[in-house]
Design a protein around this motif. Sequence first.
Motif, PDB file in Angstrom:
ATOM      1  N   VAL A   1       1.928  15.099  11.402  1.00 38.04           N
ATOM      2  CA  VAL A   1       1.372  14.350  10.276  1.00 38.04           C
ATOM      3  C   VAL A   1       2.492  13.566   9.604  1.00 38.04           C
ATOM      4  CG1 VAL A   1       0.263  14.502   8.008  1.00 38.04           C
ATOM      5  CG2 VAL A   1      -0.471  16.021   9.852  1.00 38.04           C
ATOM      6  N   LEU A   2       2.204  12.301   9.265  1.00 32.77           N
ATOM      7  CA  LEU A   2       3.154  11.489   8.516  1.00 32.77           C
ATOM      8  C   LEU A   2       2.449  10.889   7.309  1.00 32.77           C
ATOM      9  CD1 LEU A   2       5.197   9.399  11.154  1.00 32.77           C
ATOM     10  CD2 LEU A   2       5.932  11.442   9.903  1.00 32.77           C
ATOM     11  N   THR A   3       3.123  10.917   6.178  1.00 31.82           N
ATOM     12  CA  THR A   3       2.605  10.220   5.000  1.00 31.82           C
ATOM     13  C   THR A   3       2.965   8.741   5.127  1.00 31.82           C
ATOM     14  OG1 THR A   3       4.640  10.500   3.722  1.00 31.82           O
ATOM     15  CG2 THR A   3       2.979  12.275   3.594  1.00 31.82           C
ATOM     16  N   TYR A   4       2.400   7.936   4.242  1.00 34.32           N
ATOM     17  CA  TYR A   4       2.725   6.513   4.264  1.00 34.32           C
ATOM     18  C   TYR A   4       4.210   6.288   4.016  1.00 34.32           C
ATOM     19  CZ  TYR A   4      -2.056   4.773   4.520  1.00 34.32           C
ATOM     20  OH  TYR A   4      -3.308   4.452   4.951  1.00 34.32           O
ATOM     21  N   GLY A   5       4.772   7.077   3.115  1.00 38.73           N
ATOM     22  CA  GLY A   5       6.198   6.928   2.834  1.00 38.73           C
ATOM     23  C   GLY A   5       7.053   7.266   4.043  1.00 38.73           C
ATOM     24  N   GLN A   6       6.734   8.352   4.740  1.00 40.71           N
ATOM     25  CA  GLN A   6       7.497   8.760   5.928  1.00 40.71           C
ATOM     26  C   GLN A   6       7.334   7.756   7.065  1.00 40.71           C
ATOM     27  OE1 GLN A   6       5.544  12.556   6.311  1.00 40.71           O
ATOM     28  NE2 GLN A   6       7.299  13.689   5.438  1.00 40.71           N
ATOM     29  N   LEU A   7       6.109   7.301   7.281  1.00 36.64           N
ATOM     30  CA  LEU A   7       5.854   6.323   8.339  1.00 36.64           C
ATOM     31  C   LEU A   7       6.609   5.031   8.072  1.00 36.64           C
ATOM     32  CD1 LEU A   7       4.305   5.325  10.838  1.00 36.64           C
ATOM     33  CD2 LEU A   7       2.394   4.755   9.324  1.00 36.64           C
ATOM     34  N   ASN A   8       6.584   4.582   6.834  1.00 38.31           N
ATOM     35  CA  ASN A   8       7.268   3.342   6.483  1.00 38.31           C
ATOM     36  C   ASN A   8       8.776   3.466   6.663  1.00 38.31           C
ATOM     37  OD1 ASN A   8       7.072   0.610   5.312  1.00 38.31           O
ATOM     38  ND2 ASN A   8       8.192   1.494   3.589  1.00 38.31           N
ATOM     39  N   ALA A   9       9.326   4.635   6.319  1.00 39.91           N
ATOM     40  CA  ALA A   9      10.774   4.841   6.447  1.00 39.91           C
ATOM     41  C   ALA A   9      11.206   4.781   7.910  1.00 39.91           C
ATOM     42  CB  ALA A   9      11.154   6.190   5.831  1.00 39.91           C
ATOM     43  N   LEU A  10      10.458   5.440   8.799  1.00 43.10           N
ATOM     44  CA  LEU A  10      10.795   5.415  10.223  1.00 43.10           C
ATOM     45  C   LEU A  10      10.674   4.005  10.792  1.00 43.10           C
ATOM     46  CD1 LEU A  10       8.983   8.682  11.418  1.00 43.10           C
ATOM     47  CD2 LEU A  10      11.452   8.302  11.220  1.00 43.10           C
TER      48      LEU A  10
ATOM     49  N   HIS B   1       0.840  -1.208   0.000  1.00 41.53           N
ATOM     50  CA  HIS B   1       0.000   0.000   0.000  1.00 41.53           C
ATOM     51  C   HIS B   1       0.869   1.249   0.000  1.00 41.53           C
ATOM     52  CE1 HIS B   1      -3.760   2.171   0.609  1.00 41.53           C
ATOM     53  NE2 HIS B   1      -3.147   2.893   1.533  1.00 41.53           N
ATOM     54  N   VAL B   2       1.992   1.212   0.703  1.00 43.54           N
ATOM     55  CA  VAL B   2       2.908   2.356   0.729  1.00 43.54           C
ATOM     56  C   VAL B   2       3.409   2.660  -0.674  1.00 43.54           C
ATOM     57  CG1 VAL B   2       5.168   3.158   1.521  1.00 43.54           C
ATOM     58  CG2 VAL B   2       3.635   1.993   3.119  1.00 43.54           C
ATOM     59  N   ARG B   3       3.745   1.617  -1.414  1.00 42.57           N
ATOM     60  CA  ARG B   3       4.261   1.821  -2.772  1.00 42.57           C
ATOM     61  C   ARG B   3       3.208   2.440  -3.689  1.00 42.57           C
ATOM     62  NH1 ARG B   3       6.958  -3.048  -1.400  1.00 42.57           N
ATOM     63  NH2 ARG B   3       5.251  -4.337  -2.225  1.00 42.57           N
ATOM     64  N   SER B   4       1.946   2.146  -3.444  1.00 41.61           N
ATOM     65  CA  SER B   4       0.886   2.675  -4.308  1.00 41.61           C
ATOM     66  C   SER B   4       0.462   4.081  -3.915  1.00 41.61           C
ATOM     67  CB  SER B   4      -0.327   1.732  -4.288  1.00 41.61           C
ATOM     68  OG  SER B   4      -0.893   1.668  -2.993  1.00 41.61           O
ATOM     69  N   THR B   5       0.579   4.426  -2.627  1.00 40.04           N
ATOM     70  CA  THR B   5       0.154   5.765  -2.177  1.00 40.04           C
ATOM     71  C   THR B   5       1.159   6.336  -1.178  1.00 40.04           C
ATOM     72  OG1 THR B   5      -1.194   4.810  -0.409  1.00 40.04           O
ATOM     73  CG2 THR B   5      -2.310   5.267  -2.497  1.00 40.04           C
ATOM     74  N   PRO B   6       2.410   6.562  -1.588  1.00 41.15           N
ATOM     75  CA  PRO B   6       3.447   7.009  -0.634  1.00 41.15           C
ATOM     76  C   PRO B   6       3.206   8.400  -0.067  1.00 41.15           C
ATOM     77  CG  PRO B   6       4.251   7.163  -2.887  1.00 41.15           C
ATOM     78  CD  PRO B   6       2.938   6.456  -2.958  1.00 41.15           C
ATOM     79  N   ASN B   7       2.499   9.257  -0.776  1.00 39.62           N
ATOM     80  CA  ASN B   7       2.355  10.645  -0.349  1.00 39.62           C
ATOM     81  C   ASN B   7       1.022  10.937   0.339  1.00 39.62           C
ATOM     82  OD1 ASN B   7       4.894  11.414  -1.452  1.00 39.62           O
ATOM     83  ND2 ASN B   7       3.965  11.470  -3.489  1.00 39.62           N
ATOM     84  N   ARG B   8       0.191   9.932   0.494  1.00 40.39           N
ATOM     85  CA  ARG B   8      -1.072  10.144   1.197  1.00 40.39           C
ATOM     86  C   ARG B   8      -0.833  10.118   2.706  1.00 40.39           C
ATOM     87  NH1 ARG B   8      -6.137   6.872  -1.073  1.00 40.39           N
ATOM     88  NH2 ARG B   8      -7.054   8.251   0.508  1.00 40.39           N
ATOM     89  N   ILE B   9      -1.660  10.857   3.452  1.00 41.45           N
ATOM     90  CA  ILE B   9      -1.505  10.914   4.912  1.00 41.45           C
ATOM     91  C   ILE B   9      -1.851   9.558   5.516  1.00 41.45           C
ATOM     92  CG2 ILE B   9      -2.397  11.941   7.035  1.00 41.45           C
ATOM     93  CD1 ILE B   9      -2.798  14.526   5.517  1.00 41.45           C
ATOM     94  N   ALA B  10      -0.945   9.042   6.332  1.00 42.69           N
ATOM     95  CA  ALA B  10      -1.144   7.742   6.970  1.00 42.69           C
ATOM     96  C   ALA B  10      -1.581   7.884   8.418  1.00 42.69           C
ATOM     97  CB  ALA B  10       0.142   6.918   6.901  1.00 42.69           C
ATOM     98  N   VAL B  11      -1.003   8.842   9.122  1.00 44.88           N
ATOM     99  CA  VAL B  11      -1.306   9.017  10.544  1.00 44.88           C
ATOM    100  C   VAL B  11      -1.195  10.500  10.902  1.00 44.88           C
ATOM    101  CG1 VAL B  11       1.091   8.541  11.200  1.00 44.88           C
ATOM    102  CG2 VAL B  11      -0.719   8.269  12.896  1.00 44.88           C
ATOM    103  N   GLU B  12      -2.105  10.921  11.769  1.00 45.10           N
ATOM    104  CA  GLU B  12      -2.129  12.313  12.189  1.00 45.10           C
ATOM    105  C   GLU B  12      -2.421  12.367  13.680  1.00 45.10           C
ATOM    106  OE1 GLU B  12      -4.505  16.469  11.039  1.00 45.10           O
ATOM    107  OE2 GLU B  12      -4.871  14.599   9.932  1.00 45.10           O
ATOM    108  N   PHE B  13      -1.625  13.120  14.407  1.00 43.10           N
ATOM    109  CA  PHE B  13      -1.821  13.262  15.847  1.00 43.10           C
ATOM    110  C   PHE B  13      -1.496  14.688  16.237  1.00 43.10           C
ATOM    111  CE2 PHE B  13      -0.477  13.079  20.301  1.00 43.10           C
ATOM    112  CZ  PHE B  13      -1.550  12.391  20.863  1.00 43.10           C
ATOM    113  N   GLY B  14      -2.499  15.428  16.706  1.00 45.19           N
ATOM    114  CA  GLY B  14      -2.275  16.833  17.022  1.00 45.19           C
ATOM    115  C   GLY B  14      -1.837  17.584  15.781  1.00 45.19           C
ATOM    116  N   ASN B  15      -0.700  18.230  15.861  1.00 46.12           N
ATOM    117  CA  ASN B  15      -0.158  18.960  14.710  1.00 46.12           C
ATOM    118  C   ASN B  15       0.828  18.122  13.902  1.00 46.12           C
ATOM    119  OD1 ASN B  15      -1.593  21.318  15.390  1.00 46.12           O
ATOM    120  ND2 ASN B  15       0.002  21.922  16.861  1.00 46.12           N
TER     121      ASN B  15
END
Length: 358
Positions: free
Chosen positions: A216-225, A200-214
Amino acid sequence: MFSGRLQDVAGVENMVGNFINTLPIRLSLAGKSVIELVRHADEELKELIQYEQSSLSLAQSCSSVKKDVPLFTAMLNYRHFEENSQAEGNGDIRDFGVEWLGTLDRTNYPFGLSIDDLGNEFSLNVQIDHSLSTEMIYSYMETALQGIVKGLHDSNYSDTLLLNIDIMSANERKTQLFEWNPETKPYPSESSIMELFEEHVRSTPNRIAVEFGNEVLTYGQLNALANQLAEYLLDQGIEPDTLVGLCLNRSIEMVVAMLGILKAGGAYVPVDPDYPVGRINHIFNDSGIKILLTTRSLAESLPVSNQLLVYMDTDSNNSLFGYRSTTDLSAKQRRVRPNHLAYVIYTSGSTGSPRGTC
């Protein structure tokens, strides 16, 4: 609903007016057969008749329910119709110069059911909130009535518990179980949850995956961490089915930690920081976790002993694994399969010591 004319009020038969009143009734269904509940309902209704002219506001004031909370949200109106045998010559209302134009029922309740008992058949009138399907509710009621009649009429079903009566028709059951959820629908059952996530990350790397307060991480950023954390955990000896403690408050770091543990092949053991110290200590000892992901501030109050503490604070994780590769682990590194553990969650311990379930 009560007619308001059942208390032998003098001259009520000559009074013109709508005396209908609505009162609450509470029935317990658990452990009762159809016939037992029918008898129980009959007793409760007979007891309630003496209060048929009491106002609903009086009933509410006698309860412990707050004034801004309704006593009930579902209304049943059972109407028994008899043939008009009182008019001379067996006439009908037209003999008295009255023309019947029709009727329209309206209530303020989100669920209303009127049942007309016509002697040899029933007529149902369902009025519900627009967010629900009238046809679906009607089907449920019709199926439930059929089950109740069967339980009353057929001696072989007289002991049937009311809660065991179907409310879903055979056609509705077929629709939900087979048409909406076909067994032949393909599913990659040989892929792990992390493989599906990475796809799913490969298909939508730039979509928002998780948001908490201020944050925000995209799927690509979340997967990298998560990949960086997974590589670090592998170097600490994490293998498939290795239990890893997870004691964090709700945060972006909690999501990263869960994914990182799963990517490394481990199974996370969630520990609420607000648990009593004794419960936390039991989970630590019983699970045998050797690695605990937490924060510096939380660690100060945790009963840790020989566990390796991995701090998920931003400054700490940058120094521990921030320099590591952000790419997905190779199949050789991963080694985890769908049959391996994903998590172990401990029960409340209300019937004894907390037990781990997976």
